[in-house]
Design a protein around this motif. Sequence first.
Motif, PDB file in Angstrom:
ATOM      1  N   VAL A  14       0.726  -1.190   0.040  1.00 46.14           N
ATOM      2  CA  VAL A  14      -0.188   0.076  -0.121  1.00 46.14           C
ATOM      3  C   VAL A  14       0.950   1.207  -0.037  1.00 46.14           C
ATOM      4  O   VAL A  14       2.026   1.186   0.874  1.00 46.14           O
ATOM      5  CB  VAL A  14      -0.769   0.113   1.154  1.00 46.14           C
ATOM      6  CG1 VAL A  14      -1.575   1.437   1.495  1.00 46.14           C
ATOM      7  CG2 VAL A  14      -2.088  -1.118   0.999  1.00 46.14           C
ATOM      8  N   ILE A  15       0.393   2.268  -0.863  1.00 47.56           N
ATOM      9  CA  ILE A  15       1.514   3.359  -0.963  1.00 47.56           C
ATOM     10  C   ILE A  15       0.730   4.603  -0.153  1.00 47.56           C
ATOM     11  O   ILE A  15      -0.530   4.806  -0.369  1.00 47.56           O
ATOM     12  CB  ILE A  15       1.259   3.951  -2.552  1.00 47.56           C
ATOM     13  CG1 ILE A  15       2.172   2.621  -3.270  1.00 47.56           C
ATOM     14  CG2 ILE A  15       2.700   5.031  -2.514  1.00 47.56           C
ATOM     15  CD1 ILE A  15       3.265   2.276  -3.060  1.00 47.56           C
ATOM     16  N   MET A  16       1.440   5.267   0.783  1.00 46.04           N
ATOM     17  CA  MET A  16       0.777   6.639   1.283  1.00 46.04           C
ATOM     18  C   MET A  16       1.306   7.753   0.629  1.00 46.04           C
ATOM     19  O   MET A  16       2.692   7.764   0.294  1.00 46.04           O
ATOM     20  CB  MET A  16       1.055   6.506   2.471  1.00 46.04           C
ATOM     21  CG  MET A  16       0.158   5.539   3.451  1.00 46.04           C
ATOM     22  SD  MET A  16       0.237   5.489   5.365  1.00 46.04           S
ATOM     23  CE  MET A  16      -0.532   7.030   5.570  1.00 46.04           C
ATOM     24  N   SER A  17       0.409   8.671   0.722  1.00 44.48           N
ATOM     25  CA  SER A  17       1.119   9.837   0.012  1.00 44.48           C
ATOM     26  C   SER A  17       2.146  10.723   1.158  1.00 44.48           C
ATOM     27  O   SER A  17       2.027  10.626   2.412  1.00 44.48           O
ATOM     28  CB  SER A  17      -0.068  10.987  -0.401  1.00 44.48           C
ATOM     29  OG  SER A  17      -0.585  11.418   0.961  1.00 44.48           O
ATOM     30  N   ALA A  18       2.529  11.878   0.523  1.00 43.04           N
ATOM     31  CA  ALA A  18       3.427  12.675   1.575  1.00 43.04           C
ATOM     32  C   ALA A  18       2.408  13.378   2.537  1.00 43.04           C
ATOM     33  O   ALA A  18       1.281  13.733   2.158  1.00 43.04           O
ATOM     34  CB  ALA A  18       4.276  13.629   0.866  1.00 43.04           C
ATOM     35  N   GLY A  19       2.713  13.503   3.963  1.00 45.66           N
ATOM     36  CA  GLY A  19       2.131  14.202   4.739  1.00 45.66           C
ATOM     37  C   GLY A  19       2.100  15.906   4.512  1.00 45.66           C
ATOM     38  O   GLY A  19       3.065  16.174   3.822  1.00 45.66           O
TER      39      GLY A  19
END
Lengths: 278, 263
Positions: free
Chosen positions: A222-227
């Motif tokens: 799963v890829i998370m975006s930058a905060g």
Amino acid sequence: MVTLRVIDTKRDLVRAPAVALDGVAISYGGDGTPVYEAVAPVRLEVGENEFLAIVGPTGCGKSTLLNAAAGLIRPAAGTVSVFGQPLAGINGKAGYLFQQDALMPWKTARDNVAVALEVAGRPRAEALEKANALLARVGLASFGDRYPHQLSGGQRKRVGLAQVLIRNPKILLMDEPFGPLDAQTRHIMGTLLLDLWAQDRKAVMFVTHDLEEAIALADRVVIMSAGPRARIIGDHRIDLPRPRDVAEIRMEPRFHALHRVIWNELREEVMKAYGALG
Amino acid sequence: MTRIPRTRLLALQALVAVAALLVWHVGATVPIGGTYLLPKFFFSTPLDVIARVWKMFATGMIWKHLGITLTETILAFVIGSVAGIVFGFWFARKPLVAAVCDPYLKMANALPRVVLAPIFMLWLGLGIWSKVALGVTLVFFIVFFNVYQGVREVSPTVLANARMLGMNDRQLFRYVYWPSALSWMFSSLHTSVGFALVGAVVGEYLGSAAGLGYLIHQAEGVFDVTGVFAGMAVLAAFVLVIDWLVTIVERRLLVWRPQPAIV
């Protein structure tokens, strides 16, 4: 690759996922300080027997999400469920392997592992016996009497793994556990982890910033975006055959194909994260 | 720095002692140009001092004084440590209490403790308890600050890990906070034992009927310089023995610590 699933007829045919994050959002601050919204509402499920890797740029809130699944922090919104039950307090079904040293420095390796059973009220003799067995399983049979400072970084991680596994948790939460180790040790630890995991296929949430490691280990990435307000922006099934050798699987053409696709998604976020840092 | 062989080091160390004693002896007994560099009246002589120390032990009179000083030291250390541990934990776990008491603690700690000695003597008399009280005020703050720090500086990761291992509050105390606080306290063991002794000796010096501080004070009162030096020599040896015992205890208790580079 066909995977066979044994269906437990005593329970519902559709089993509840091991961990389900439903609209979970996490923010810090408040009470006078500006609120920092680390993670925007996220929906994420980890199936029983599933090895899930969460990848994202540094500081995107991956670990935060993991801490919410562990019950170490309360989400600002949404619910965390563990096998269908809403989570209140510490997630007792989960074992957590931390990035930093988490062993008690004043206890020997054996005592560090045994204490995990002792606190559950098991007799010390039994705890020590099981601790020895687990140390042997992670390849540290003759290191039981050493104190953490007498062990290398990789050995300390193995002790940590034994400490987590002795309670036989149904869920493993891992926060860049091999981050501080050198490349060779990471490969060895990865292979060890897969060997241990293959024995009973616990549900795993494995957080890393290393995409190659994620693909080599996981069933799903799963890829998370930058905060701030990090989101999940990609969800990829990894169909590489098991058992895998963490070092060798990186040569496979299928590995490269997967890597290319996922990296294209991740790259933009990594750049954003670097841009934000200046 | 290259390593010096042990025997050579010992020989050199002995040489320093011999040279110092020789200078002292010559200065006190051999007139140079008609004057003594170190007049006997003010400096005594090494041989006299040694003879006096010998006499102290031969007659056995010293044991009583050593015993008194040791008792005061141990009592001051134990009482000061227990109080320091209790308050250290209490303050570390209750930030409000800590915040409210902070200025007063700083004030009390800033006060040179010697000025309290007369008050303690007034309250507790000339017996051992006024000396113990003085030692306690010294030991308490060292142990208190270390325990306070030890509880607050527990690694958050170790703490989170312990909670994930299913520890309840009582177990967290027993397996995490307590060992962490004790390790900080033990790391200051030399200082706190040393201060317990300082409290005892200074207290005796200011008013008492027994103890090493009393011996030295008595000798001083009658210009018995030999007696002062003999008392100081016994005191120094006494401190070295206690320090050596503390080192043994420390090695035993802190075996899990990385050994410091300098041994």
